[in-house]
Write a protein that holds these residues in place. Structure first.
Motif, PDB file in Angstrom:
ATOM      1  N   GLU A 132      -8.650   0.818   2.817  1.00  0.00           N
ATOM      2  CA  GLU A 132      -8.436   1.559   1.514  1.00  0.00           C
ATOM      3  C   GLU A 132      -7.626   2.866   1.392  1.00  0.00           C
ATOM      4  O   GLU A 132      -6.891   3.050   0.439  1.00  0.00           O
TER       5      GLU A 132
ATOM      6  N   THR B 175     -13.416  -0.571   6.115  1.00  0.00           N
ATOM      7  CA  THR B 175     -13.158  -0.814   4.689  1.00  0.00           C
ATOM      8  C   THR B 175     -12.497   0.625   4.143  1.00  0.00           C
ATOM      9  O   THR B 175     -11.543   0.527   3.425  1.00  0.00           O
TER      10      THR B 175
ATOM     11  N   HIS C  14       0.841  -1.347   0.108  1.00  0.00           N
ATOM     12  CA  HIS C  14      -0.170   0.010  -0.093  1.00  0.00           C
ATOM     13  C   HIS C  14       0.870   1.171   0.185  1.00  0.00           C
ATOM     14  O   HIS C  14       1.972   1.331   0.801  1.00  0.00           O
TER      15      HIS C  14
ATOM     16  N   ARG D 248      -5.326  -5.497   1.498  1.00  0.00           N
ATOM     17  CA  ARG D 248      -4.901  -4.336   0.522  1.00  0.00           C
ATOM     18  C   ARG D 248      -3.559  -3.828   0.726  1.00  0.00           C
ATOM     19  O   ARG D 248      -2.999  -2.913   0.271  1.00  0.00           O
TER      20      ARG D 248
END
Length: 420
Positions: free
Chosen positions: A276, A272, A184, A335
């Protein structure tokens, strides 16, 4: 890589199907208790999974009421019980115990995914099959790997029927193949969990929510709780609950289940978005079980401010801080991010600009003003704590090197001020 997730959907059962599901749930609970009694009474050298399997097969023949439970569901009860002992032996959980009728949740396993026969009927509804119950409708809220989309790596491997306070649900075990997540590249953040501000971020923003119950629902809940206490006091010692009291219990449970469902929905959507947006998420390593202990004390040493502490405990429990962190951990790992747990000591009392801990800096519950003569930093108290958490998380990661984006850290090196 293979990813295993659960997907929960609400069932729409006919009265006959609901009755059959409840019969199976009671049979599964009774079978657990029978296996537990058999296991604990036998000498250790005679305990084995094969011997327990033989006893279950014989019991289904001798006790007709156990026959309502499908054979595969009975085998799943045994496997779950044996796994509970394995978790106990390895120090991950307490020893399994007797399941009470009103203190346990009814559940029936469907171990084989091929038996489910899942079909999507339209945009909102799907259909599945359960042994000795038949075809059932469930709410279709997420695409499932069924039909032509299913293969060895992407499939529904099984399910479990679960009864909640507001009805029956099915929990699908979904296996999917996903690519390894790339690292990420987003910014880092520290999150302070609280009551007035559920989630305070180090960038100065907050994640808040409305009360889980509306004003009318809250009044109704209080009215039902008062009615429950009146009817409990009217009951004689040893007397069974009346139908009216049982109905009151059910109505209270339904309202609390509604609140929990709304809380989980908000937590899923919020975590969530955070996973992200941010690459590294720092949180405090809180001992929540110790934080919500009662202040009642003992007869010889009674506690103080018991009612106030009980209200605080209820507020902390309603926010479900531990569930928020659990969601953040697996969503960040998917992620390419990481969740870092740091020590909670002085995160709310330390100035995030100069690093000093001075008495009286926490002027109010919501305002932090550094009393260091050379600083004078002012900010929201929760935001200041979030900045401290963010910096401590960065120190922990740099102190341990590359963590691969999938693990949590519980180490806090010496403090260095946050950049203002």
């Amino acid at each position: 890589m293979k990813r295993h997730r659960g997907h929960k959907a609400r069932l729409c059962l006919a009265p006959s199907q609901a009755s059959a599901a409840e019969d199976q749930g009671h049979a599964a609970r009774a079978l657990w208790n029978l296996v537990h009694d058999w296991w604990t009474m036998l000498p250790k050298e005679r305990r084995s999974l094969a011997a327990a399997d033989a006893v279950i097969r014989q019991g289904r023949k001798d006790l007709p009421w156990l026959g309502v439970l499908p054979a595969q569901a009975a085998q799943a009860v045994l496997k779950t019980y044996f796994q509970a002992w394995r978790n106990c032996w390895e120090g991950r959980a307490q020893a399994p115990t007797f399941k009470g009728r009103f203190r346990s949740r009814m559940a029936v396993d469907i171990p084989q995914g091929r038996d489910l026969q899942i079909v999507r009927l339209n945009k909102r509804w799907g259909r599945m099959w359960a042994p000795k119950i038949g075809h059932m409708l469930f709410r279709w809220t997420r695409d499932l790997p069924v039909g032509s989309r299913a293969d060895k790596g992407n499939r529904v491997s099984g399910a479990r029927l679960v009864k909640e306070a507001d009805g029956w649900y099915v929990v699908f075990r979904v296996q999917t193949e996903v690519p390894e997540p790339a690292a990420h590249t987003g910014p880092s953040v520290g999150i302070d969990r609280g009551i007035a501000k559920p989630l305070a971020l180090s960038d100065g923003t907050f994640r808040e929510h409305d009360p889980w119950l509306t004003e009318g629902e809250t009044k109704r809940l209080r009215r039902l709780e008062k009615a429950r206490e009146r009817r409990r006091r009217a009951r004689k010692p040893g007397e069974r609950d009346s139908r009216r009291l049982t109905r009151t219990y059910n109505q209270i449970a339904q309202l609390r289940a509604t609140a929990k469902r709304r809380a989980v929905d908000w937590q899923h959507k919020t975590t969530t978005g955070l996973a992200e947006m941010f690459s590294r998420i720092g949180v405090e390593d809180l001992q929540i079980v110790s934080m919500v202990k009662s202040a009642r004390g003992t007869v010889g040493a009674p506690g103080r401010n018991v009612c106030q502490k009980a209200g605080l405990n209820r507020a902390i429990t309603a926010e479900a801080w531990g569930r928020t962190v659990t969601m953040l951990e697996y969503k960040a790992a998917e992620r390419g991010g990481i969740v870092v747990k740091v020590l909670a000591r002085n995160t709310s009392r330390r100035c995030s600009a100069c690093g000093c801990v001075t008495p009286g800096s926490r002027e109010t519950q919501a305002r932090f003003v550094c009393k260091n003569p050379g600083c004078g930093f002012e900010a929201n108290a929760d935001t200041n704590a979030g900045r401290n958490i963010d910096h401590a998380a960065g120190q922990a990661v740099s102190g341990r090197g590359d963590l691969g984006g999938t693990r949590s850290v519980k180490r806090q090196p010496p403090f260095r001020p946050h950049a203002a």
